[in-house]
Structure formats: structure tokens, C-alpha cells
Write an enzyme that holds these catalytic residues in place. Structure first.
Site, PDB file in Angstrom:
ATOM      1  N   SER A 153       0.809  -1.227   0.000  1.00 59.23           N
ATOM      2  CA  SER A 153       0.000   0.000   0.000  1.00 59.23           C
ATOM      3  C   SER A 153       0.837   1.269   0.000  1.00 59.23           C
ATOM      4  O   SER A 153       0.300   2.365  -0.140  1.00 59.23           O
ATOM      5  CB  SER A 153      -0.941   0.023   1.216  1.00 59.23           C
ATOM      6  OG  SER A 153      -0.231   0.310   2.400  1.00 59.23           O
ATOM      7  N   LYS A 191       2.010   4.449   7.339  1.00 62.84           N
ATOM      8  CA  LYS A 191       1.126   5.273   6.513  1.00 62.84           C
ATOM      9  C   LYS A 191       1.513   6.750   6.613  1.00 62.84           C
ATOM     10  O   LYS A 191       2.215   7.173   7.525  1.00 62.84           O
ATOM     11  CB  LYS A 191      -0.325   5.125   6.959  1.00 62.84           C
ATOM     12  CG  LYS A 191      -0.948   3.761   6.721  1.00 62.84           C
ATOM     13  CD  LYS A 191      -1.217   3.526   5.258  1.00 62.84           C
ATOM     14  CE  LYS A 191      -1.920   2.195   5.040  1.00 62.84           C
ATOM     15  NZ  LYS A 191      -1.083   1.058   5.394  1.00 62.84           N
TER      16      LYS A 191
END
Length: 233
Positions: A153, A191
Site C-alpha cells: 500500500s 502510513k
């Protein structure tokens, strides 16, 4: 000026070094100071390091050195920790002078390798006794650890599955920085950090994944990305 807990930890580390020549483990420090988690120990260590009272010794895992003692220790010693002797009697001694010589480009530092971290849906990041040798030139000031990346991701940020994320330990970060975020005290993910309407948004760097939204009290920043290591097979 140090807090009481910082005083206690500094005293405990110095006493262990005096008695055995080996600095205590994070688990031992957590138990000695009656803290609920190792993250509290990490914050205290980082504060003492940033203020110039301790430093991490290169090429040795978990090695700490007391390089300065606060003047207040000479007048009033901190509370005793697990029966440990305080360092008040040592307060008048001249502090060792850290070496000012820059690290050579080929110096290697060993940092803890704390398992795997998701670059996708959160997965558990486990602390282990593993060590990862890292070129010193990749690391700046502060305490660092490594995590092996699992998932895709963050590929648009150049972070690939199997990379080793080099993380500077901190509990604060600005919007737009890549962080290790502990979600609900159980799972960790890598993230971009954002704040939106009183909530925390963790953004991927891959259009195939959606942002993750959490209440502010559900997310704890445990570090910021400082670099990457990649192995080619």
C-alpha cells in the site's frame, strides 16, 4: 530540568552500569519504574538522549552510557528505584566528553529489528531480540529501530514489500509525514499521517487502497520513517 521519572530512570541505568557494566533492558526499565508499557520507557530514553544525559553506544544493541548528571542530583537525589543506589554522590564528577569525530561512511550501527509491519491493513508488529546492521550514514540523531514491510500500500512512496523501514522513535509527527501508527494499542501500520475534522486519517500511497479513519485516541504515533534498506536477490 528533569521530571521525577527521568531522574529515576537515569539513576537506575547508572546503577546497573556501576554494578554490572551492562545497561538494563527495556523490560527491566519498564518494571523498575512501574510503567504500563515499553513505549513509556522509549519516551523517557529519547528525552534523556535529546537533553544530553545519555547516549546510545554504536555497534552494540541496547547499550546506553550516562554522559551527564543533572546538578539537582547533588542536592536532592531522586527516588530510589527497586532498591537501586542513586547517583547523587557522582554528581560532582566531571562528565565524560563525547567524541566529536564524525562517523566514517562505512560505519555500521546495530539497531533492533521489531518484526513485520503492514503497508496495507494493520498487522501486529512484534518486538523481538533480532538485530539489523545499518550503515550509520542512513541514520540521524535519536533512537532508531527497524521493521520489515509487509504489503504494497506504500509502493508509490517507494516502499516495497520486504523492505526494511528504518524508524526514528518519536510520539509526535506533522501531517504528511510517514509514520509507524499503533492502532487501538494492538496493530501497527506504516502510513502517511493526516488529521481531518478531529479524526486521524492514515493514507496509503497506492490508489488501490482507501484511507483509514480512526478517532484520535485510537492512534498512537510510535516513530517516523527515517530511511529504507532493500535487499536484491
Amino acid at each position: 530540568m528533569l521530571t521525577r521519572k527521568q531522574h529515576e530512570l537515569l539513576s537506575f541505568i547508572q546503577t546497573r552500569l556501576d554494578d554490572s557494566g551492562i545497561s538494563p533492558s527495556f523490560e527491566e526499565m519498564k518494571e523498575a519504574l512501574d510503567l504500563k508499557s515499553k513505549s513509556g520507557v522509549h519516551r523517557l530514553i529519547s528525552a534523556l538522549e535529546e537533553r544530553g544525559f545519555i547516549r546510545r553506544l554504536p555497534n552494540r544493541a541496547r547499550a546506553l552510557e550516562v554522559i551527564r548528571e543533572p546538578e539537582s542530583l547533588g542536592a536532592k537525589a531522586p527516588a530510589r528505584v527497586d532498591g537501586a543506589r542513586t547517583v547523587a554522590a557522582r554528581a560532582a564528577a566531571p562528565a565524560p566528553t563525547p567524541s566529536a569525530a564524525p562517523r566514517a561512511a562505512n560505519d555500521v550501527v546495530e539497531i533492533p529489528l521489531h518484526g513485520r509491519i503492514a503497508a496495507g491493513a494493520p498487522i501486529e508488529a512484534m518486538e523481538t531480540n533480532a538485530i539489523l546492521p545499518v550503515p550509520a550514514a542512513l541514520l540521524g540523531a535519536g533512537e532508531h529501530y527497524a521493521l520489515e514491510v509487509s504489503g504494497d500500500s506504500m509502493v508509490d512512496a517507494g516502499i516495497l514489500d520486504g523492505d526494511f523501514a528504518l524508524v526514528r522513535r518519536t510520539n509526535t509527527a506533522r501531517d504528511g509525514e510517514i509514520v509507524v501508527a499503533l492502532v487501538r494499542g494492538e496493530e501497527a501500520t506504516l502510513k502517511y499521517l493526516r488529521h481531518e475534522k478531529g479524526r486521524v486519517r492514515l493514507d496509503p500511497a497506492n490508489a488501490a487502497y482507501d484511507p483509514q479513519y480512526y478517532d484520535a485516541n485510537e492512534v498512537e504515533v510510535q516513530g517516523k520513517l527515517a530511511g529504507l534498506l532493500r535487499r536484491y536477490h
